[in-house]
Design a protein around this motif. Sequence first.
Motif, PDB file in Angstrom:
ATOM      1  N   SER A 164     -15.565   9.645  -9.404  1.00  9.64           N
ATOM      2  CA  SER A 164     -16.235   8.384  -9.085  1.00  9.64           C
ATOM      3  C   SER A 164     -17.571   8.276  -9.803  1.00  9.64           C
ATOM      4  O   SER A 164     -17.948   7.191 -10.285  1.00  9.64           O
ATOM      5  CB  SER A 164     -16.444   8.266  -7.572  1.00  9.64           C
ATOM      6  OG  SER A 164     -15.204   8.263  -6.891  1.00  9.64           O
ATOM      7  N   LEU A 165     -18.293   9.391  -9.861  1.00  7.06           N
ATOM      8  CA  LEU A 165     -19.586   9.399 -10.565  1.00  7.06           C
ATOM      9  C   LEU A 165     -19.399   9.061 -12.030  1.00  7.06           C
ATOM     10  O   LEU A 165     -20.140   8.239 -12.599  1.00  7.06           O
ATOM     11  CB  LEU A 165     -20.247  10.768 -10.399  1.00  7.06           C
ATOM     12  CG  LEU A 165     -21.570  10.979 -11.154  1.00  7.06           C
ATOM     13  CD1 LEU A 165     -22.624   9.994 -10.682  1.00  7.06           C
ATOM     14  CD2 LEU A 165     -22.058  12.413 -10.975  1.00  7.06           C
ATOM     15  N   THR A 166     -18.391   9.689 -12.636  1.00  5.19           N
ATOM     16  CA  THR A 166     -18.130   9.414 -14.049  1.00  5.19           C
ATOM     17  C   THR A 166     -17.741   7.952 -14.254  1.00  5.19           C
ATOM     18  O   THR A 166     -18.242   7.284 -15.182  1.00  5.19           O
ATOM     19  CB  THR A 166     -17.012  10.331 -14.566  1.00  5.19           C
ATOM     20  OG1 THR A 166     -17.385  11.697 -14.358  1.00  5.19           O
ATOM     21  CG2 THR A 166     -16.759  10.094 -16.038  1.00  5.19           C
ATOM     22  N   LEU A 224     -12.436  16.190  -2.322  1.00  2.00           N
ATOM     23  CA  LEU A 224     -13.450  15.135  -2.293  1.00  2.00           C
ATOM     24  C   LEU A 224     -14.475  15.312  -3.410  1.00  2.00           C
ATOM     25  O   LEU A 224     -14.942  14.331  -3.989  1.00  2.00           O
ATOM     26  CB  LEU A 224     -14.153  15.124  -0.937  1.00  2.00           C
ATOM     27  CG  LEU A 224     -13.297  14.673   0.251  1.00  2.00           C
ATOM     28  CD1 LEU A 224     -14.071  14.826   1.551  1.00  2.00           C
ATOM     29  CD2 LEU A 224     -12.843  13.234   0.074  1.00  2.00           C
ATOM     30  N   ARG A 225     -14.818  16.587  -3.692  1.00  2.00           N
ATOM     31  CA  ARG A 225     -15.784  16.833  -4.776  1.00  2.00           C
ATOM     32  C   ARG A 225     -15.240  16.342  -6.112  1.00  2.00           C
ATOM     33  O   ARG A 225     -15.962  15.716  -6.902  1.00  2.00           O
ATOM     34  CB  ARG A 225     -16.107  18.326  -4.849  1.00  2.00           C
ATOM     35  CG  ARG A 225     -17.254  18.663  -5.800  1.00  2.00           C
ATOM     36  CD  ARG A 225     -17.331  20.156  -6.054  1.00  2.00           C
ATOM     37  NE  ARG A 225     -16.167  20.628  -6.786  1.00  2.00           N
ATOM     38  CZ  ARG A 225     -16.018  20.508  -8.104  1.00  2.00           C
ATOM     39  NH1 ARG A 225     -16.961  19.909  -8.834  1.00  2.00           N
ATOM     40  NH2 ARG A 225     -14.946  20.981  -8.704  1.00  2.00           N
ATOM     41  N   VAL A 226     -13.954  16.637  -6.348  1.00  2.00           N
ATOM     42  CA  VAL A 226     -13.326  16.176  -7.594  1.00  2.00           C
ATOM     43  C   VAL A 226     -13.313  14.649  -7.649  1.00  2.00           C
ATOM     44  O   VAL A 226     -13.607  14.036  -8.690  1.00  2.00           O
ATOM     45  CB  VAL A 226     -11.898  16.743  -7.711  1.00  2.00           C
ATOM     46  CG1 VAL A 226     -11.174  16.129  -8.898  1.00  2.00           C
ATOM     47  CG2 VAL A 226     -11.945  18.266  -7.855  1.00  2.00           C
ATOM     48  N   GLU A 231     -19.739   4.983 -16.221  1.00  2.00           N
ATOM     49  CA  GLU A 231     -19.092   4.195 -17.265  1.00  2.00           C
ATOM     50  C   GLU A 231     -19.232   2.703 -16.980  1.00  2.00           C
ATOM     51  O   GLU A 231     -19.492   1.906 -17.896  1.00  2.00           O
ATOM     52  CB  GLU A 231     -17.612   4.577 -17.370  1.00  2.00           C
ATOM     53  CG  GLU A 231     -17.359   5.935 -18.005  1.00  2.00           C
ATOM     54  CD  GLU A 231     -17.816   5.972 -19.456  1.00  2.00           C
ATOM     55  OE1 GLU A 231     -17.688   4.937 -20.144  1.00  2.00           O
ATOM     56  OE2 GLU A 231     -18.310   7.023 -19.891  1.00  2.00           O
ATOM     57  N   ARG A 232     -19.034   2.337 -15.687  1.00  2.00           N
ATOM     58  CA  ARG A 232     -19.167   0.920 -15.332  1.00  2.00           C
ATOM     59  C   ARG A 232     -20.593   0.429 -15.541  1.00  2.00           C
ATOM     60  O   ARG A 232     -20.807  -0.692 -16.016  1.00  2.00           O
ATOM     61  CB  ARG A 232     -18.747   0.702 -13.879  1.00  2.00           C
ATOM     62  CG  ARG A 232     -17.253   0.854 -13.646  1.00  2.00           C
ATOM     63  CD  ARG A 232     -16.829   0.163 -12.355  1.00  2.00           C
ATOM     64  NE  ARG A 232     -17.461   0.749 -11.184  1.00  2.00           N
ATOM     65  CZ  ARG A 232     -16.955   1.738 -10.475  1.00  2.00           C
ATOM     66  NH1 ARG A 232     -15.797   2.293 -10.833  1.00  2.00           N
ATOM     67  NH2 ARG A 232     -17.578   2.203  -9.413  1.00  2.00           N
ATOM     68  N   VAL A 233     -21.574   1.264 -15.165  1.00  2.00           N
ATOM     69  CA  VAL A 233     -22.979   0.890 -15.386  1.00  2.00           C
ATOM     70  C   VAL A 233     -23.251   0.741 -16.876  1.00  2.00           C
ATOM     71  O   VAL A 233     -23.943  -0.200 -17.303  1.00  2.00           O
ATOM     72  CB  VAL A 233     -23.920   1.940 -14.754  1.00  2.00           C
ATOM     73  CG1 VAL A 233     -25.364   1.683 -15.177  1.00  2.00           C
ATOM     74  CG2 VAL A 233     -23.825   1.917 -13.236  1.00  2.00           C
ATOM     75  N   LYS A 234     -22.701   1.648 -17.663  1.00  2.00           N
ATOM     76  CA  LYS A 234     -22.889   1.565 -19.114  1.00  2.00           C
ATOM     77  C   LYS A 234     -22.294   0.271 -19.660  1.00  2.00           C
ATOM     78  O   LYS A 234     -22.920  -0.424 -20.478  1.00  2.00           O
ATOM     79  CB  LYS A 234     -22.233   2.779 -19.776  1.00  2.00           C
ATOM     80  CG  LYS A 234     -22.358   2.789 -21.294  1.00  2.00           C
ATOM     81  CD  LYS A 234     -21.662   3.997 -21.879  1.00  2.00           C
ATOM     82  CE  LYS A 234     -21.742   3.990 -23.407  1.00  2.00           C
ATOM     83  NZ  LYS A 234     -21.018   5.137 -23.996  1.00  2.00           N
ATOM     84  N   GLU A 235     -21.058  -0.059 -19.196  1.00  2.00           N
ATOM     85  CA  GLU A 235     -20.436  -1.294 -19.641  1.00  2.00           C
ATOM     86  C   GLU A 235     -21.235  -2.509 -19.188  1.00  2.00           C
ATOM     87  O   GLU A 235     -21.409  -3.469 -19.962  1.00  2.00           O
ATOM     88  CB  GLU A 235     -19.006  -1.376 -19.085  1.00  2.00           C
ATOM     89  CG  GLU A 235     -18.059  -0.337 -19.679  1.00  2.00           C
ATOM     90  CD  GLU A 235     -16.689  -0.386 -19.037  1.00  2.00           C
ATOM     91  OE1 GLU A 235     -16.483  -1.246 -18.143  1.00  2.00           O
ATOM     92  OE2 GLU A 235     -15.817   0.423 -19.415  1.00  2.00           O
TER      93      GLU A 235
END
Length: 478
Positions: free
Chosen positions: A170-172, A163-165, A176-180
Amino acid sequence: MDAMELARRLQEEATCSICLDYFTDPVMTACGHNFCRECIQMSWDKGKAKKGKRKQKGSFPCPECREMSPQRNLRPNRLLTKVAEMARQHPGLQKQDLCQLHQEPLKLFCQDDQSPICVVCREAQEHRTHRVLPVDEAAKEYKLKLEEDITYLRGEMMKTETLRVKEEQSLTEWQERVKERRERILEEFQKVVLFLVEEERRVLQVLKEEEECTLGRLQDSKTCLDRQSRSLDLLLMQLEERSQQEPLQMLQDVKNILIRKENLSMQYPEVSLPVAIRTICRVPGQIEVLKSFQEDVVPDPSSAYPYLLLYESRQRRYLSPPLESSPPYNKERFLAYPCAVGQKSFSSGRHYWEVGMNLTGDALWALGVCRDNVSRKDKVPKCPENGFWVVQLSKGKKHLPLLPHTTTPVTLVEPPSHMGIFLDFQAGEVSFYSVNDGSHLHSFSQASFPGPLLPFFCLGSPKSGQMVISTVTMWVKG
């Protein structure tokens, strides 16, 4: 003597009587007792601070027998150093394997207290009724439980790591989605900015072309009128001079002068001031932006003109009470014109509301804001000097009489069927828009407003039509 007792005696011999732990760098005093060097030194250092305890200069009492011993007469005990090391390494003399209370081996395990105990503890009142097992049997039982727990925890660790991975991934991905999305927002707003800049340039160009065209026509008309004025002025001067001469002189060549008058061609240009500007001020998307400040404005029945009817369509009821059941005249009610104000006043912030209209006849209408203390009994022009910031909507040419030193009310000859009013209290501005096409109609601007403002609505006559404010329809009873 059994091995256990021998080991216990060895432990006692290898233990310092001050720190109760195995000797570390053991030394022997003059009286033959052994202590850790650091322990005896600390004991004597404490004795220095106590007055009257020292019998001889440079001598201190032995912690065991209290015999005076010179401080410097401390001999290392190398044999005891080896014994202490042997005791430390002896598997049966580990500190945790002995009962701290009885110094006996911990051979039993109390299941009730979940702790190892010695045979002496087993017979004590505290553990006499408890369930007790030998340490080896208890260890086997608990080893199975520990192995089960280890297996469970390892499984949970694997799940947690998985789950951590996933969460890290998911965080990454989220970043990326927020950046886009941020880049897309900037790009889309930049497109709007560029579009607005181009639209502004286009509208200004249209206005400039209209200005140049109309200005050229006005200048041509002015030039033509100036030329015609000079011709008329010259002919008038000649006729006046001839009329003042003697009869014989006046009659000489009078025919030519009269012919000039008969041949005079008068030209009056069609264009005359004021000239209406055809270019519309319309900012794309502005109405949608203004609607983010939209208020639920409702007319106040207690302020309504006695014959002004208010019907609430959502509740399907009349807000205005019958005249026979309510006194028509009070200080809050408008008496001069069929007017009403909103229930809520505004003294800060930005506010927007819309009014639908179904105009009929030539009667005068008015929309906008007014001070909360305007005169409600007298007929006064609806202008800022009198506390009204309104536009008048009229299909005819009927105007209210003006008082001296007042501003001409703003009248729209072709009012829209859906009007938007935007109040920016801090900026001191009230603006009017056509909701149908988003065009700007008029704005009042000043440094600040003198006090709280109320939405203002006014109808002209029983045949004026209707106004729709939020869920309330307003008309004049005939």
